[in-house]
Design an enzyme around this catalytic site. Structure first.
Site, PDB file in Angstrom:
ATOM      1  N   GLY A 120      27.566  -0.156  -6.072  1.00  0.00           N
ATOM      2  CA  GLY A 120      27.148   0.468  -7.325  1.00  0.00           C
ATOM      3  C   GLY A 120      26.136  -0.467  -8.136  1.00  0.00           C
ATOM      4  O   GLY A 120      25.087  -0.057  -8.589  1.00  0.00           O
ATOM      5  N   SER A 121      26.304  -1.639  -7.552  1.00  0.00           N
ATOM      6  CA  SER A 121      25.384  -2.602  -8.300  1.00  0.00           C
ATOM      7  C   SER A 121      24.416  -2.642  -7.067  1.00  0.00           C
ATOM      8  O   SER A 121      24.820  -3.111  -6.285  1.00  0.00           O
ATOM      9  CB  SER A 121      26.047  -4.007  -8.845  1.00  0.00           C
ATOM     10  OG  SER A 121      25.035  -4.867  -9.105  1.00  0.00           O
ATOM     11  N   ASN A 182      13.292   7.812  -0.057  1.00  0.00           N
ATOM     12  CA  ASN A 182      12.889   9.058  -0.558  1.00  0.00           C
ATOM     13  C   ASN A 182      11.837   8.935  -1.755  1.00  0.00           C
ATOM     14  O   ASN A 182      11.747   9.701  -2.413  1.00  0.00           O
ATOM     15  CB  ASN A 182      14.332   9.761  -1.499  1.00  0.00           C
ATOM     16  CG  ASN A 182      14.841   8.888  -2.416  1.00  0.00           C
ATOM     17  OD1 ASN A 182      14.208   8.126  -2.930  1.00  0.00           O
ATOM     18  ND2 ASN A 182      16.103   9.236  -2.641  1.00  0.00           N
ATOM     19  N   LYS A 243      13.786  13.200  -1.986  1.00  0.00           N
ATOM     20  CA  LYS A 243      14.844  13.231  -3.176  1.00  0.00           C
ATOM     21  C   LYS A 243      14.945  14.564  -3.684  1.00  0.00           C
ATOM     22  O   LYS A 243      14.112  15.217  -3.862  1.00  0.00           O
ATOM     23  CB  LYS A 243      14.438  12.149  -4.458  1.00  0.00           C
ATOM     24  CG  LYS A 243      15.559  11.736  -5.259  1.00  0.00           C
ATOM     25  CD  LYS A 243      15.007  10.713  -6.110  1.00  0.00           C
ATOM     26  CE  LYS A 243      16.272  10.241  -6.866  1.00  0.00           C
ATOM     27  NZ  LYS A 243      15.890   8.914  -7.728  1.00  0.00           N
ATOM     28  N   HIS A 257      16.497  11.610 -11.723  1.00  0.00           N
ATOM     29  CA  HIS A 257      17.568  10.901 -11.390  1.00  0.00           C
ATOM     30  C   HIS A 257      18.657  10.740 -12.150  1.00  0.00           C
ATOM     31  O   HIS A 257      18.523  10.677 -13.319  1.00  0.00           O
ATOM     32  CB  HIS A 257      16.938   9.204 -11.198  1.00  0.00           C
ATOM     33  CG  HIS A 257      17.606   8.251 -10.677  1.00  0.00           C
ATOM     34  ND1 HIS A 257      17.689   7.853  -9.430  1.00  0.00           N
ATOM     35  CD2 HIS A 257      18.733   7.434 -11.183  1.00  0.00           C
ATOM     36  CE1 HIS A 257      18.683   7.032  -9.272  1.00  0.00           C
ATOM     37  NE2 HIS A 257      19.250   6.659 -10.341  1.00  0.00           N
ATOM     38  N   ARG A 313      37.305 -33.254  -5.286  1.00  0.00           N
ATOM     39  CA  ARG A 313      36.458 -32.382  -4.283  1.00  0.00           C
ATOM     40  C   ARG A 313      36.826 -33.053  -2.711  1.00  0.00           C
ATOM     41  O   ARG A 313      36.892 -32.173  -1.911  1.00  0.00           O
ATOM     42  CB  ARG A 313      35.024 -32.454  -4.323  1.00  0.00           C
ATOM     43  CG  ARG A 313      34.611 -33.867  -4.273  1.00  0.00           C
ATOM     44  CD  ARG A 313      32.944 -34.147  -4.138  1.00  0.00           C
ATOM     45  NE  ARG A 313      32.482 -35.367  -4.359  1.00  0.00           N
ATOM     46  CZ  ARG A 313      31.152 -35.758  -3.905  1.00  0.00           C
ATOM     47  NH1 ARG A 313      30.539 -34.959  -3.220  1.00  0.00           N
ATOM     48  NH2 ARG A 313      30.829 -37.015  -4.134  1.00  0.00           N
ATOM     49  N   GLU A 361      23.372 -17.731  -1.724  1.00  0.00           N
ATOM     50  CA  GLU A 361      24.844 -17.825  -2.314  1.00  0.00           C
ATOM     51  C   GLU A 361      25.328 -16.228  -2.590  1.00  0.00           C
ATOM     52  O   GLU A 361      26.607 -16.048  -2.465  1.00  0.00           O
ATOM     53  CB  GLU A 361      24.685 -18.377  -3.855  1.00  0.00           C
ATOM     54  CG  GLU A 361      24.732 -19.752  -3.613  1.00  0.00           C
ATOM     55  CD  GLU A 361      23.226 -20.328  -3.764  1.00  0.00           C
ATOM     56  OE1 GLU A 361      23.196 -21.810  -3.789  1.00  0.00           O
ATOM     57  OE2 GLU A 361      22.398 -19.655  -3.881  1.00  0.00           O
ATOM     58  N   PHE A 386      25.557 -23.159  -8.956  1.00  0.00           N
ATOM     59  CA  PHE A 386      24.877 -22.404  -8.155  1.00  0.00           C
ATOM     60  C   PHE A 386      25.539 -21.218  -7.982  1.00  0.00           C
ATOM     61  O   PHE A 386      25.069 -20.024  -7.434  1.00  0.00           O
ATOM     62  CB  PHE A 386      24.710 -23.086  -6.702  1.00  0.00           C
ATOM     63  CG  PHE A 386      23.903 -24.144  -6.829  1.00  0.00           C
ATOM     64  CD1 PHE A 386      23.096 -24.545  -7.926  1.00  0.00           C
ATOM     65  CD2 PHE A 386      23.789 -25.360  -5.995  1.00  0.00           C
ATOM     66  CE1 PHE A 386      22.254 -25.775  -7.993  1.00  0.00           C
ATOM     67  CE2 PHE A 386      23.204 -26.434  -5.855  1.00  0.00           C
ATOM     68  CZ  PHE A 386      22.396 -26.707  -7.021  1.00  0.00           C
ATOM     69  N   ARG A 468      33.165 -34.185  -9.070  1.00  0.00           N
ATOM     70  CA  ARG A 468      32.374 -35.030  -8.168  1.00  0.00           C
ATOM     71  C   ARG A 468      32.933 -36.418  -8.091  1.00  0.00           C
ATOM     72  O   ARG A 468      33.128 -37.045  -6.827  1.00  0.00           O
ATOM     73  CB  ARG A 468      31.041 -35.198  -8.539  1.00  0.00           C
ATOM     74  CG  ARG A 468      30.243 -35.869  -7.560  1.00  0.00           C
ATOM     75  CD  ARG A 468      28.555 -36.121  -8.093  1.00  0.00           C
ATOM     76  NE  ARG A 468      27.809 -36.619  -7.157  1.00  0.00           N
ATOM     77  CZ  ARG A 468      26.339 -36.854  -7.350  1.00  0.00           C
ATOM     78  NH1 ARG A 468      26.109 -36.682  -8.454  1.00  0.00           N
ATOM     79  NH2 ARG A 468      25.632 -37.281  -6.482  1.00  0.00           N
TER      80      ARG A 468
END
Length: 617
Positions: A120-121, A182, A243, A257, A313, A361, A386, A468
């Site tokens: 949906g996204s 479309n 469409k 739409h 880490r 990512e 990130f 880190r």
């Protein structure tokens, strides 16, 4: 079309009309929805279900099933109409679309057993399909095919091009993107309109096999799907459609739409009326068993000697390699920083279960969503800063009930000289805001190893924040740490203030407590390693017994540890005095100890904060 198909007597064009009618009917019943976006792709999906999809609706857990992802998730009326045509749902349920309590939501979610992932996204479905296709080739090692219905509007999303590039690089010949061109988006024409050749040039440049067709010509669609099955690379079927196809008042018209048709009865009549055609989707041919990388065993976590200094880490990398040795379904995903996050330790130990996505990512997180949909256990790792790139994918994963383990390294100002672009300072807030999430921030190596193992079977989205630089090991290797727990590291009946930290600030809090003790001031120190869910009872006890709390965190003041503590007292009970120490100003390059001091979260800042709370008014 083969006469061997169980649908050899089915008029696929008529099935497409039925799908249009049912998309109109359920949207009209709901008073909302996207029937016109469904109508454009009806012939594409009718042909897929009747001739090419291999799926057993009675056994959605069959590992040999093909996978269908509606990347244009707003076309859910079409998906549900397909389920009705396949006999998976009734007409009565179809007409519950978007109603309270219905499984047929405005955009598909895995509440329906035939839906792998929530969509949906826009821009999510194809990257997730890449993950499913990679799973089929490299993990399950089964010949299922992954079909993704895409909209032309979402080809403006950068994540789609991350997906095109990665699929081409991996030569995912089991992946077919069906692009419904479309021409119309939500507010008007798309960037390239019906110029399918423009899309073909771009997608073909990434190593795909593009096929341009008329998306309302069943014979062309059928040939394109057969050609895709024979290709030795991923295929993009670029289908020119209209469409609102089939209804004169809606076809290729702007402004429709996301709206039911203004006169659904007239539209249904124009389409030839309601039908009750049944499509018999062909079940998968094989009875293959997903590949296994060995038998499960007992996890033997690394251990570290108290008093030594080890970066969390480093402990993450060691622990994940150990978990992977005992759990053959664990996989590792990286975005070209494995040497820094220490995911490379897992990659070296288990190369067949390690996947490199380079600096993409969004594609990395989406692939993990696809992999977990097939029962694998993905750990995703990159710099905490990130992860903002992939945050929408994490959010959508939570909506779909995905089990994800996300590890963010290089968090906070304590990373030092690299400066603010590399400092994750909003990650705790971001992941706390994810529905049902777990947020963990260990302070030493043994705690980190224990929490990596604890996340393995925990449902939902789990986030682990690592540091880190090397920090002292304060816990013994035999201590166990549970999600929703904490540790009280200093406590006495004389405590006047409680200091709450996590990760790097636990060590600053301990040093401050020792300094204050030398001046006769007793403070309690709590390691709130589980930032969500928090150990509320321990915090309530500390508030009752000391009356004052100082929180200290290597994070912006919004949404992190301080807010997690304050939220405990947001239900009507008497709240203690809380003083939040956090990073308020924009950092610059400096050494780690200078960063902590400048941000006001070092040991001396904690000492000063405690004294200020105890100073007479």
């Amino acid at each position: 079309m083969s006469d061997q198909s169980p649908n050899h007597d089915l008029d696929v064009g008529e099935l497409g009309q039925q799908l249009r009618v049912d998309a109109i009917r359920c949207s009209a019943a709901a008073g909302s929805g996207h029937p016109t976006s469904s109508m454009s792709a009806a012939d594409l999906m009718a042909t897929l279900f009747a001739r090419h999809l291999r799926y057993d609706f009675a056994n959605p857990e069959d590992p040999n099933n093909d996978h269908l992802v509606f990347s244009k998730g707003h076309a859910s009326p079409l998906l549900y109409a397909l389920y009705k045509a396949a006999g998976a749902i009734t007409d009565e349920e179809l007409l519950t679309f978007r109603r309270h309590g219905s499984r047929l939501e405005g955009h598909p979610t895995p509440r329906l057993p035939w839906v792998d992932v929530a969509t949906g996204s826009l821009g999510l479905g194809l990257p997730t399909g890449v993950g499913l296709a990679m799973t089929g080739k490299s993990l399950d090692r089964l010949p299922y095919r992954v079909w993704v219905l895409c909209g032309d509007s979402e080809l403006a999303e950068g994540s789609m091009w991350e997906a095109f590039e990665h699929a081409g690089y991996e030569r995912l010949d089991n992946l077919v993107a069906v692009v419904d061109v479309n021409r119309l988006g939500q507010r008007g024409p798309t960037r390239h309109g019906w110029d399918t050749a423009a899309y073909a040039r771009r997608i073909g440049a990434f190593g795909w096999h593009p096929i341009e067709i008329d998306g309302h010509d069943v014979a062309q669609i059928d040939r394109a799907y057969a050609e895709a099955a024979a290709a030795e690379q991923p295929t993009a079927v670029l289908a020119r459609t209209q469409k609102g196809a089939g209804v004169a008042a809606a076809a290729d018209r702007e402004g429709g739409h996301g709206k039911p048709l203004s006169d659904p009865d007239e539209a249904i009549e124009e389409l030839g009326g309601a039908r009750s055609l049944r499509v018999h989707v062909t079940p998968p041919d094989g009875r293959g068993v997903p590949h296994s990388f060995g038998e499960p065993g007992t996890v033997k976590l690394p251990s570290y000697e108290v008093g030594t200094e080890v970066a969390t880490r480093d402990a993450f990398g060691d622990a994940l390699a150990a978990v992977g040795a005992a759990r053959p379904e664990v996989v590792g995903l990286d975005a070209e920083v494995a040497d820094s996050t220490r995911m490379e330790t897992f990659a070296t130990a288990h190369p067949e279960r390690f996947f490199q996505f380079y600096i993409a990512e969004q594609q990395m997180v989406a692939a993990a969503i696809g992999m977990q949909a097939r029962g694998w256990i993905p750990y995703v790792s990159t710099f905490a800063a990130f992860l903002t790139r992939g945050y929408d994918f994490v959010r959508m994963g939570a909506i779909g009930g995905a089990d994800l383990r996300v590890v963010g390294s290089h968090a906070g100002v304590s990373i030092g000289q690299d400066g603010p672009s590399q400092m994750g300072l909003e990650d705790l807030a971001l992941f706390r805001a994810i529905h049902g999430s777990v947020v963990l921030y260990p302070c030493d190596a043994n705690q980190t190893a224990s929490l990596v193992a604890a996340l393995t079977d925990y449902p939902g989205v789990g986030y682990l924040r690592t540091t880190r630089g090397a920090t002292p090991v304060v816990y013994g290797p035999d201590e166990e740490f549970t999600i929703a727990g904490s540790r009280v590291l200093r406590a006495s009946a004389a405590d006047q203030v409680t200091v709450v930290g996590a990760g790097i600030t636990v060590h600053e809090a301990l040093a401050a407590a020792d300094q204050l003790a030398g001046d006769g001031i007793a403070v309690r120190v709590i390691d709130l390693y589980s930032v969500k869910p928090v150990d509320a009872q321990t915090l309530r006890d500390a508030a009752r017994e000391t009356g004052r709390i100082v929180t200290v965190e290597d994070h912006w003041p919004e949404g992190g540890i301080g807010d997690a503590v304050i939220d405990v007292f947001g239900h009507g009970e008497q709240a203690p005095v809380v003083l939040k120490l956090a990073v308020h100003g924009m950092p610059a390059s400096a050494a780690p100890d200078e960063q902590l001091r400048d941000a006001g979260i070092d040991r001396q800042s904690v000492v000063d904060a405690v004294r200020s709370l105890l100073a007479p008014e």
